[in-house]
Design an enzyme around this catalytic site. Structure first.
Site, PDB file in Angstrom:
ATOM      1  N   LYS A  76      59.518  10.743  -9.749  1.00  0.00           N
ATOM      2  CA  LYS A  76      57.648  10.011  -8.804  1.00  0.00           C
ATOM      3  C   LYS A  76      57.211  11.212  -9.559  1.00  0.00           C
ATOM      4  O   LYS A  76      57.130  12.623  -8.838  1.00  0.00           O
ATOM      5  CB  LYS A  76      58.204   9.852  -7.533  1.00  0.00           C
ATOM      6  CG  LYS A  76      56.366   8.508  -7.384  1.00  0.00           C
ATOM      7  CD  LYS A  76      56.783   7.946  -6.075  1.00  0.00           C
ATOM      8  CE  LYS A  76      55.842   7.308  -5.413  1.00  0.00           C
ATOM      9  NZ  LYS A  76      56.432   6.334  -4.113  1.00  0.00           N
ATOM     10  N   SER A 151      54.352   1.964  -3.877  1.00  0.00           N
ATOM     11  CA  SER A 151      54.520   2.894  -4.543  1.00  0.00           C
ATOM     12  C   SER A 151      54.830   3.640  -5.858  1.00  0.00           C
ATOM     13  O   SER A 151      54.476   3.479  -6.129  1.00  0.00           O
ATOM     14  CB  SER A 151      54.037   3.546  -3.606  1.00  0.00           C
ATOM     15  OG  SER A 151      54.692   4.744  -3.661  1.00  0.00           O
ATOM     16  N   SER A 175      58.529   1.257  -0.595  1.00  0.00           N
ATOM     17  CA  SER A 175      57.979   1.822  -1.900  1.00  0.00           C
ATOM     18  C   SER A 175      58.986   2.189  -2.675  1.00  0.00           C
ATOM     19  O   SER A 175      58.885   2.119  -3.726  1.00  0.00           O
ATOM     20  CB  SER A 175      56.960   3.052  -1.524  1.00  0.00           C
ATOM     21  OG  SER A 175      55.795   2.897  -1.269  1.00  0.00           O
TER      22      SER A 175
HETATM   23  N1  GLN Z   1      52.927  -0.480   0.974  1.00  0.00           N
HETATM   24  C1  GLN Z   1      53.219   0.548   1.694  1.00  0.00           C
HETATM   25  C2  GLN Z   1      51.319   1.201   2.016  1.00  0.00           C
HETATM   26  O1  GLN Z   1      50.439   0.946   1.256  1.00  0.00           O
HETATM   27  C3  GLN Z   1      53.728   1.277   1.700  1.00  0.00           C
HETATM   28  C4  GLN Z   1      53.720   2.599   0.555  1.00  0.00           C
HETATM   29  C5  GLN Z   1      54.867   3.435   0.626  1.00  0.00           C
HETATM   30  O2  GLN Z   1      55.563   3.126   0.925  1.00  0.00           O
HETATM   31  N2  GLN Z   1      54.818   4.221   0.229  1.00  0.00           N
HETATM   32  O3  GLN Z   1      51.158   1.970   2.729  1.00  0.00           O
END
Ligand code: GLN
Length: 482
Positions: A76, A151, A175
């Site tokens: 990532k 994400s 995410s």
């Molecule tokens: N969807 C959540 C956020 O936008 C979690 C994102 C994540 O786990 N990086 O904060």
């Protein structure tokens, strides 16, 4: 060979079915063909990958190969990589070339892995659909009109479309698990502190944790064996010995006590998804597990608490991007204040700015007690809910997401709708617990994910449970026709 998972690849390389150079070249060709349609990779590191592959083949020829020697994967784009752009999905870091490797990257390099490239992601990992990336949205390989989840959407799409056999990812509120669910993959977010955060660009430091997206629990265990462990460079990494995650992966599940939070089987859960989850749970009963309804009393507060704590920490972490030190700098600033203002205004996207504003507000002198402190108190209650539950059950299961992948653009105008995406996953981060998502059914041709949550540092158990399920079912072997 592009249909094989990590475990099979590792064996095939050992047997000499093909070389790492051949495999790597085949992956690079497939990436070349399909990446433009999916947008899963931000950066493809072909040249470096081939040289890593050749070095791995040479090591193997000299009789010094380990299980990961020559195995390709993707990282990532939140993990720093020496000499290669690490963008974190943001214009702010579009020109950033890290002078060092993240510990996770370093560990895979030491193990002889081959990096194919850096995967797309929501900007600074803020999002649930991979639509906030400066590099554009990622498409779901199961249906290109749908989001892959976020994400870690680029990692998920890349693994699902066989543009890599596995990828690293991160999970601050869901995410890893939510994209695993949307793309039909196995994903694990380890216990907070299990994997080093050093060199992983910070979003919300008390919640961020690195993990993996793979095609099976066995593959996830193989990766966890490489990346877990104490790191003196990360003060929040925990000094505990790392078990061999493959050692107990076959253990029978007889007597396993599974807790089902009533709140995760309530209003809001799609009926068709629920049916698939119930069928998966019946599969566990067949294997000798028992099901018990439990209550996570404060779970309705988890999204609200998270959206105070995560933005608060983000606002502090992102203050370093000021146009002076590194990253984006605006053109022709008239003075220092103009430099700060315009660099941040032009370098960050809308969602990141929204979080910085919310976080700064929640931490301000007049509001700290009302918001940040309160949210931390709720966090404690949420952890206690889990501790009470784990006195009665060994693991907690439920749906990872209330629905399957949704249409691109369908939630971008309503931040709260997007925030509610992580309704079943966020509490796990607030409590610091390990969580997994595994493919457990299909609805209208789209994957459904089952979430498994364990006690602190019980990754071994989670991987074992997921592996047994995957021995008994074939949901994890389904692939989208790309
Ligand atoms: N969807 C959540 C956020 O936008 C979690 C994102 C994540 O786990 N990086 O904060």
């Amino acid at each position: 060979m592009l249909n094989q998972g990590l475990t099979e690849i590792s064996r095939a390389l050992t047997r000499g079915d093909y070389t790492s150079a051949e495999l790597t070249a085949a992956y690079l060709e497939r990436i070349e063909q399909h990446n433009s349609g999916l947008n899963a990779y931000i950066t493809i590191t072909g040249e470096q990958a081939l040289s890593q592959a050749n070095a791995a083949d040479a090591l193997r020829a000299s009789g010094n190969a380990g299980p990961f020697t020559g195995v390709p994967l993707a990282h990532k784009d939140i993990f720093c990589t020496t000499g290669i752009r690490t963008s974190c999905g943001s214009r702010m870091l579009d020109n950033f070339i890290a002078p060092y490797n993240a510990t996770v990257v370093e560990k895979f390099n030491q193990a002889g892995a081959v990096m194919l490239g850096k995967t797309n992601m929501d900007e600074f990992a803020m999002g649930s659909s991979n639509e906030t990336s400066w590099y554009g949205p990622v498409r779901n390989p199961w249906n290109r009109e749908l989001v892959p989840g976020g994400s870690s959407g680029g990692s998920a799409a890349a693994v699902a479309a066989h543009l890599c056999p596995a990828a690293t990812a991160t999970d601050t509120g869901g995410s890893i698990r939510q994209p695993a669910s949307f793309c039909g993959l196995t994903g694990i977010k380890p216990t907070y502190g299990r994997v080093s955060r050093w060199g992983m660009i910070a979003f919300a430091s008390s919640l961020d944790q690195a993990g993996v997206l793979t095609r099976s629990a066995e593959d996830a265990a193989l990766m966890m064996n490489v990346m877990s462990g104490f790191d003196p460079k990360d003060s929040t990494s925990v000094e505990l010995p790392v078990p061999d995650y493959l050692a107990d992966i076959d253990k029978p599940l007889q007597g396993l006590r599974i807790g089902l939070p009533s709140q995760h089987f309530a209003e809001g859960l799609g009926k068709d998804v629920e049916l698939q989850i119930r069928a998966a749970l019946a599969e566990f009963e067949k294997m000798g597990a028992t099901l018990k309804e439990i209550s996570l009393d404060n779970s309705h507060l988890s999204v609200s608490a998270y959206y105070v704590i995560a933005p608060a920490e983000a606002s502090a972490n992102l203050s370093r991007y000021d146009g002076v030190r590194y990253g984006y700098r605006c053109n022709n600033p008239v003075d220092l204040e103009d430099l700060y203002k315009r660099s941040r205004a032009e370098g960050f996207g809308a969602e990141v700015k929204r979080r910085i504003m919310v976080g700064t507000y929640a931490l301000s002198a007049g509001y700290y007690d009302a918001y940040y402190k309160k949210a931390q108190q709720i966090r404690r209650l949420i952890k206690e809910d889990f501790m009470r539950a784990f006195a009665e059950v060994d693991v907690i299961m439920g749906p990872t997401s209330p629905h399957t992948a949704f249409a691109l653009g369908s939630k971008t105008k309503d931040p709260v709708k997007m925030y509610l995406e992580d309704i079943y996953t966020i509490a796990v981060n607030l409590a610091g617990l390990p969580g997994m998502s595994i493919p457990a059914g299909m609805v209208d041709g789209l994957p459904v994910g089952l979430q498994i949550v364990g006690r602190d540092f019980d990754e071994t158990r989670l991987l074992n449970i997921a592996h047994r399920f995957q021995q008994a079912t074939d949901w994890h072997t389904r692939t989208p026709g790309v």
